[in-house]
Design an enzyme around this catalytic site. Structure first.
Site, PDB file in Angstrom:
ATOM      1  N   GLN A 216       0.810  -1.217   0.000  1.00  0.00           N
ATOM      2  CA  GLN A 216       0.000   0.000   0.000  1.00  0.00           C
ATOM      3  C   GLN A 216       0.848   1.275   0.000  1.00  0.00           C
ATOM      4  OE1 GLN A 216      -3.347   0.155  -0.105  1.00  0.00           O
ATOM      5  NE2 GLN A 216      -3.883  -1.991   0.220  1.00  0.00           N
TER       6      GLN A 216
ATOM      7  N   CYS B  13      -9.203  -9.588   1.032  1.00  0.00           N
ATOM      8  CA  CYS B  13      -8.842 -10.986   1.275  1.00  0.00           C
ATOM      9  C   CYS B  13      -9.642 -11.611   2.407  1.00  0.00           C
ATOM     10  CB  CYS B  13      -7.340 -11.094   1.566  1.00  0.00           C
ATOM     11  SG  CYS B  13      -6.315 -10.652   0.162  1.00  0.00           S
TER      12      CYS B  13
END
Length: 385
Positions: free
Chosen positions: A184, A328
């Protein structure tokens, strides 16, 4: 009559591929392109593909302040995390001590669980309500037998930033290695492997306007002697990751990283302004509060808990594409392990949303998102009477 497409506020889950990246990827697709196998060095088709791959390696390396030979191609950050943790563990003469945190991505947490089953002692640091893992926590957890520390640069659900450079200095002083999940971080933090005390860092293309299915692992000189391959069969990538290289995806990742920018540039400042507008608009609504540190964070990601009775995050799905947990984790329908680690009750965690901005976010979309939530909260409150 078809329903309108929801406004996209899930850039932390994935980003659309930039048109400029697609254009570069097409140079490796089709009969008139660089379609050859990069490992086929005996003819021009393979050599052209190899040149494209190595150009992309240089682009990724330049973006993160590394040398090109320190970049190893993988299928994404999940594989990079597995290669880093399992690869170092297998390079150690015997099981040792691993430090990570309770708010890492599942690709790190599940891998740490696997290492624990193999005899490794694992410390999972817990954050405060601000969602931060501090250098002091890591220092207190270090032991003579600590071999590896694995922490993310930017938390994928909160947007909070870990001071991994300071942590890295402490880890090196102890003689251990630092792995950073940087999925990220590209374009959002200053990354410079030449000056930051990082030994391994994982990257993903699809978080930075590149294609899915391609990532990389930075391998520093301290980690290289210990790292062991997890995929075998051809000795590609200096023996660290076998498999035919997907040239078009690699070129896409290189192009995306070349376009990523840096903190403080015009694109970053634009998102920062949009984020402040979103933050102010959302937190002005009743029952809305911010999760995580309000200052030590990237502007791209806001995580909000909505305490209004009767609110259900699913009510936003038709109009706003947001997440209630990481992509996820969403299939399990379980509350976010990150928010639970911050001390939120399960119901509060379920009533939380991650809203993430990106390259194609606009002020009109931000204002529309605030209006949607205001209307949904109003409807929820009315339904109770």
């Amino acid at each position: 009559m078809s329903r309108p497409t929801p406004l996209y506020f899930d850039y932390a889950a994935t980003t659309p591929v930039d048109d400029r990246v697609i254009e570069m990827m097409l140079t490796c697709l089709g009969r008139d392109s660089h379609f050859g196998n990069p490992a086929s060095s005996g003819h021009a088709f393979g050599q052209a593909a190899r040149n494209a791959v190595e150009t992309a390696r240089e682009q990724v390396a330049q973006c993160v302040g590394a040398q090109a030979e320190q970049i190893v191609w993988t299928s994404g950050a999940t594989e990079s995390n597995n290669l880093a943790l399992k690869g170092i563990a297998q390079g150690c003469a015997q099981p040792g001590h691993l430090i990570t945190s309770a708010i890492e991505h599942k690709a790190v947490l599940d891998t740490a669980d696997q290492l624990q089953q193999l005899g490794w002692d694992v410390t999972r640091l817990r954050p405060g309500r601000d969602g931060l893992i501090t250098p002091a926590q890591v220092t207190a957890a270090l032991r003579p037998e600590t071999r590896l520390v694995s922490l993310m640069a930017v938390n994928n659900e909160l947007g909070t930033v870990t001071d991994f450079a300071a942590i890295g200095e402490q880890v090196r002083a102890q003689g251990a290695l630092l792995h950073v999940d940087g999925a990220q971080a590209v374009g959002k933090l200053k990354l410079d492997m030449r000056t930051q005390a990082v030994d391994l860092m994982s990257f993903s293309a699809h978080k930075a306007y590149g294609p899915k299915g391609i990532g990389a692992l930075y391998v520093g000189e301290r980690a290289l002697p210990l790292l062991r391959a997890q995929m075998h069969g051809g000795g590609h990538e200096r023996g660290l990751r076998s498999g035919t290289l997907p040239s078009h995806q690699i070129v896409g990742m290189g192009s995306a990283f070349a376009l990523a920018g840096q903190p403080g540039d015009a694109e970053y400042l634009r998102i920062q302004q949009l984020s402040q507008r979103l933050h102010d608009g959302m937190l002005a609504l009743p029952g809305v509060r911010l999760n995580g540190c309000p200052t030590q964070r990237i502007p791209h990601t806001l995580n909000l808990t909505i305490d209004t009775p009767g609110f259900n995050a699913a009510a936003l799905a038709g109009e706003l594409a947001v997440s209630s947990t990481s992509a996820c984790n969403s299939a399990s329908q379980a509350p976010s392990h990150v928010l639970l680690a911050l001390g939120l009750e399960p119901q509060a965690a379920r009533n939380s949303v991650r809203i993430s901005l990106g390259r194609y976010s606009t002020q009109a979309q931000v204002d529309a998102a605030v209006a949607v939530l205001a209307r949904v909260l109003g409807a929820a409150s009315t339904a109770l009477w």
